[in-house]
Scaffold this motif. Structure first.
Motif, PDB file in Angstrom:
ATOM      1  N   PHE A   1       0.830  -1.197   0.000  1.00  0.00           N
ATOM      2  CA  PHE A   1       0.000   0.000   0.000  1.00  0.00           C
ATOM      3  C   PHE A   1       0.870   1.255   0.000  1.00  0.00           C
ATOM      4  N   VAL A   2       1.871   1.292   0.885  1.00  0.00           N
ATOM      5  CA  VAL A   2       2.765   2.443   0.968  1.00  0.00           C
ATOM      6  C   VAL A   2       3.528   2.615  -0.342  1.00  0.00           C
ATOM      7  N   LYS A   3       4.003   1.509  -0.912  1.00  0.00           N
ATOM      8  CA  LYS A   3       4.755   1.584  -2.168  1.00  0.00           C
ATOM      9  C   LYS A   3       3.884   2.106  -3.304  1.00  0.00           C
ATOM     10  N   GLN A   4       2.626   1.678  -3.329  1.00  0.00           N
ATOM     11  CA  GLN A   4       1.726   2.153  -4.374  1.00  0.00           C
ATOM     12  C   GLN A   4       1.454   3.643  -4.223  1.00  0.00           C
ATOM     13  N   LYS A   5       1.294   4.087  -2.999  1.00  0.00           N
ATOM     14  CA  LYS A   5       1.046   5.501  -2.760  1.00  0.00           C
ATOM     15  C   LYS A   5       2.284   6.326  -3.096  1.00  0.00           C
ATOM     16  N   LYS A   6       3.455   5.792  -2.758  1.00  0.00           N
ATOM     17  CA  LYS A   6       4.682   6.521  -3.022  1.00  0.00           C
ATOM     18  C   LYS A   6       4.934   6.619  -4.523  1.00  0.00           C
ATOM     19  N   ARG A   7       4.528   5.566  -5.248  1.00  0.00           N
ATOM     20  CA  ARG A   7       4.768   5.537  -6.688  1.00  0.00           C
ATOM     21  C   ARG A   7       3.997   6.638  -7.391  1.00  0.00           C
ATOM     22  N   LYS A   8       2.827   6.948  -6.900  1.00  0.00           N
ATOM     23  CA  LYS A   8       2.003   7.926  -7.610  1.00  0.00           C
ATOM     24  C   LYS A   8       1.178   8.735  -6.612  1.00  0.00           C
TER      25      LYS A   8
ATOM     26  N   TRP B   1     -10.297  -1.781  -3.876  1.00  0.00           N
ATOM     27  CA  TRP B   1      -9.614  -1.563  -5.156  1.00  0.00           C
ATOM     28  C   TRP B   1      -8.771  -2.778  -5.531  1.00  0.00           C
ATOM     29  N   ALA B   2      -8.035  -3.311  -4.557  1.00  0.00           N
ATOM     30  CA  ALA B   2      -7.179  -4.464  -4.835  1.00  0.00           C
ATOM     31  C   ALA B   2      -8.013  -5.667  -5.270  1.00  0.00           C
ATOM     32  N   LYS B   3      -9.201  -5.826  -4.677  1.00  0.00           N
ATOM     33  CA  LYS B   3     -10.075  -6.929  -5.083  1.00  0.00           C
ATOM     34  C   LYS B   3     -10.546  -6.748  -6.517  1.00  0.00           C
ATOM     35  N   ARG B   4     -10.921  -5.505  -6.878  1.00  0.00           N
ATOM     36  CA  ARG B   4     -11.356  -5.260  -8.248  1.00  0.00           C
ATOM     37  C   ARG B   4     -10.236  -5.503  -9.243  1.00  0.00           C
ATOM     38  N   MET B   5      -9.034  -5.055  -8.882  1.00  0.00           N
ATOM     39  CA  MET B   5      -7.907  -5.219  -9.793  1.00  0.00           C
ATOM     40  C   MET B   5      -7.567  -6.692 -10.010  1.00  0.00           C
ATOM     41  N   ALA B   6      -7.891  -7.514  -9.025  1.00  0.00           N
ATOM     42  CA  ALA B   6      -7.595  -8.941  -9.141  1.00  0.00           C
ATOM     43  C   ALA B   6      -8.644  -9.686  -9.960  1.00  0.00           C
ATOM     44  N   THR B   7      -9.733  -8.996 -10.295  1.00  0.00           N
ATOM     45  CA  THR B   7     -10.822  -9.621 -11.048  1.00  0.00           C
ATOM     46  C   THR B   7     -10.661  -9.327 -12.521  1.00  0.00           C
ATOM     47  N   ARG B   8     -10.442 -10.356 -13.320  1.00  0.00           N
ATOM     48  CA  ARG B   8     -10.372 -10.192 -14.773  1.00  0.00           C
ATOM     49  C   ARG B   8     -11.702 -10.608 -15.364  1.00  0.00           C
ATOM     50  N   LEU B   9     -12.213  -9.787 -16.242  1.00  0.00           N
ATOM     51  CA  LEU B   9     -13.517 -10.073 -16.828  1.00  0.00           C
ATOM     52  C   LEU B   9     -13.417 -11.223 -17.819  1.00  0.00           C
ATOM     53  N   PRO B  10     -14.209 -12.284 -17.638  1.00  0.00           N
ATOM     54  CA  PRO B  10     -14.118 -13.458 -18.520  1.00  0.00           C
ATOM     55  C   PRO B  10     -14.927 -13.278 -19.800  1.00  0.00           C
TER      56      PRO B  10
ATOM     57  N   ALA C   1      -0.169  -0.147 -16.685  1.00  0.00           N
ATOM     58  CA  ALA C   1      -1.021   0.955 -17.111  1.00  0.00           C
ATOM     59  C   ALA C   1      -2.346   1.003 -16.362  1.00  0.00           C
ATOM     60  N   TYR C   2      -2.945  -0.169 -16.117  1.00  0.00           N
ATOM     61  CA  TYR C   2      -4.322  -0.186 -15.606  1.00  0.00           C
ATOM     62  C   TYR C   2      -4.478  -0.794 -14.216  1.00  0.00           C
ATOM     63  N   VAL C   3      -3.428  -1.348 -13.658  1.00  0.00           N
ATOM     64  CA  VAL C   3      -3.493  -1.822 -12.275  1.00  0.00           C
ATOM     65  C   VAL C   3      -2.693  -0.861 -11.402  1.00  0.00           C
ATOM     66  N   GLU C   4      -1.392  -0.790 -11.650  1.00  0.00           N
ATOM     67  CA  GLU C   4      -0.584   0.164 -10.899  1.00  0.00           C
ATOM     68  C   GLU C   4      -0.903   1.604 -11.298  1.00  0.00           C
ATOM     69  N   GLY C   5      -1.304   1.807 -12.557  1.00  0.00           N
ATOM     70  CA  GLY C   5      -1.463   3.155 -13.071  1.00  0.00           C
ATOM     71  C   GLY C   5      -2.813   3.795 -12.853  1.00  0.00           C
ATOM     72  N   VAL C   6      -3.827   3.042 -12.444  1.00  0.00           N
ATOM     73  CA  VAL C   6      -5.161   3.605 -12.193  1.00  0.00           C
ATOM     74  C   VAL C   6      -5.527   3.302 -10.742  1.00  0.00           C
TER      75      VAL C   6
END
Length: 461
Positions: free
Chosen positions: A1-8, A67-76, A106-111
């Motif tokens: 969490f801290v790393k993600q916040k620090k990244r952006k 957010w982490a749960k949504r990012m882990a869900t790929r639409l089939p 682009a869409y996990v770390e970036g959004v």
């Protein structure tokens, strides 16, 4: 969490961002991860624990978990059942976007939609039916989106204008907004928007964003969000900018957002939506594959054999949104995936150049030495100064550590490169490179000289 916040860091003034900005970044080569608690002084760790007890930070952590749960869900997206209403071609383009090697960054770390003020519009929040069931029973609607951003005190990419188009490229929403913060740079050469054009514009970014959110929710059969009523000012709108889009059916659909490098637009509007089709991920280059993404203009010219805009002209969000939608329609019409595109156009001047690099700055007579590096009958026509992506035809300065060797044709440049001694390999940026010779400087230093091509031919390492 801290790393993600620090990244952006995206929310100025947020107390957690202020805390993160104080963290000491350590050398990862020392074996301790960046921002690891062991690397932080005690007072910083104490402040962190106290901060985590605040209501706002607890809410933010809860948003991050969701957010982490949504990012882990790929639409089939299934493409095998002909009875499904979802277009199999659209599903294929969505799949190509999801499977692109740059999708995660682009869409996990970036959004990072766990930040405040974001709206989540995709169907991962729907709990009544599974995504698979929804895909089997709903139609698909495509919405093209393009934004223009400017630099303000609130951030380097604040929303300035945006356009939404339908499947036919017809504009639905076309808005110019009052950007957050004090304007630092409107980037008029790119955005085409001047300070004079912003005079009288009172439409806030959040009001404009909510228009698109409710458009998506309306199509998907979801309840609209509450919005602030904006003043009726013609300056709020780019052109006529009225939402003329009419829906012939009340049947809920699945909205697929379309755009080129769409993650930048989602960040500017603070909208998190899936599924998407990113046209930057639909095309690849010859030899270097998907390690680089093409510009919208390059992809458009490759598919339609005509330029998107006059060279040097400002961007137009309507044209760019329509162009991205046009690329999707083009791909849907193809039996096979579009063939890879050239990194540069045919006859590009860079194809006639080789770059000699690592030239010692204290080597005085490098000009005659470089000419001797090339075997007989493979000498360049002349040497040129290397200046980033541009080339000056002035004589190269004596302190230059990169020089361009110019050849008469692309074929002669390639032949000269092949004739050089040494084994060709790709550097970190995918350029074919040879260590073809060494310099012995007046001070007695022996320095290897690298000669590389001017156009990448391999993947980025």
């Amino acid at each position: 969490f801290v790393k993600q916040k620090k990244r952006k860091l995206t929310v100025s003034g947020d107390e957690f961002n202020l805390y993160i900005s104080k963290l000491t970044k350590t050398d990862i080569s020392a074996g301790v991860p960046n921002f690891h608690p062991r690397t932080q002084p005690w007072n910083i760790l104490s402040d962190y624990v106290k901060l985590m007890e605040s209501k706002r930070c607890l809410q933010m952590i809860d948003r991050h978990v969701q957010w982490a749960k949504r990012m882990a869900t790929r639409l089939p997206f299934s493409t095998g059942d002909p009875n499904e209403k979802i277009n199999s071609g659209v599903a294929e383009l969505i799949s190509r976007t999801l499977n692109h090697p740059m999708y995660e960054s682009a869409y996990v770390e970036g959004v990072q939609s766990f930040e405040r003020w974001w709206e989540i519009t995709d169907l991962r929040k729907c709990s009544e039916k599974s995504i698979a069931e929804l895909l089997a029973t709903r139609k698909v609607r495509l919405l093209g989106l393009d934004c223009e951003m400017c630099h303000t005190s609130a951030g380097p990419s604040e929303l300035l204008s945006f356009t939404v188009v339908d499947e036919a490229g017809i504009p639905i929403l076309d808005r110019v907004v009052k950007p957050r913060g004090d304007i630092i740079d409107l980037r008029t050469a790119i955005t085409g928007i001047t300070r004079q054009r912003l005079n009288g514009v009172t439409l806030e970014w959040k009001e404009a964003r909510d228009e698109l959110v409710n458009l998506i929710r309306q199509l998907q059969g979801q309840k609209p969000i509450k919005t602030k009523k904006s003043s009726k000012s013609k300056s709020n709108v780019a052109g006529d900018g009225i939402a003329r889009f009419r829906f012939n059916s009340s049947e809920p659909a699945i909205v697929v957002l379309v755009g080129h490098a769409l993650n930048n637009d989602l960040n500017a509007m603070r909208i998190d939506h899936r599924p998407i089709i990113d046209t930057a991920f639909l095309f690849e280059f010859q030899k270097i594959g998907q390690s680089r993404i093409p510009s919208l203009a390059a992809a458009y010219e490759h598919c339609f054999s005509r330029p998107l805009r006059i060279e040097g002209a400002a961007h137009n969000p309507y044209e760019d949104a329509a162009a991205a939608m046009g690329l999707v329609v083009h791909e849907l019409s193809q039996i096979k995936k579009t063939s890879p595109m050239s990194v540069v156009p045919p006859n590009d001047p860079r194809l006639r150049k080789l770059v000699i690099q690592n030239i010692p700055t204290d080597y005085i007579d490098y000009h005659s030495y470089i000419m001797k590096v090339f075997p007989p009958n493979f000498e360049p026509l002349r040497l040129e100064e290397f200046v980033g992506k541009k080339y000056s035809y002035a004589p190269p300065p004596k302190s230059q550590n990169k020089i361009c060797a110019i050849f008469e044709t692309e074929q002669k440049a390639n032949a000269a490169f092949e004739a050089l001694p040494g084994i060709s390999s790709f550097d970190l940026f995918g350029y074919s490179t040879k260590s073809a010779a060494t310099f012995t400087t007046p001070k007695g230093h022996v320095v290897p000289v690298e000669i590389r091509k001017s156009v990448p031919e391999g993947p980025i390492n």
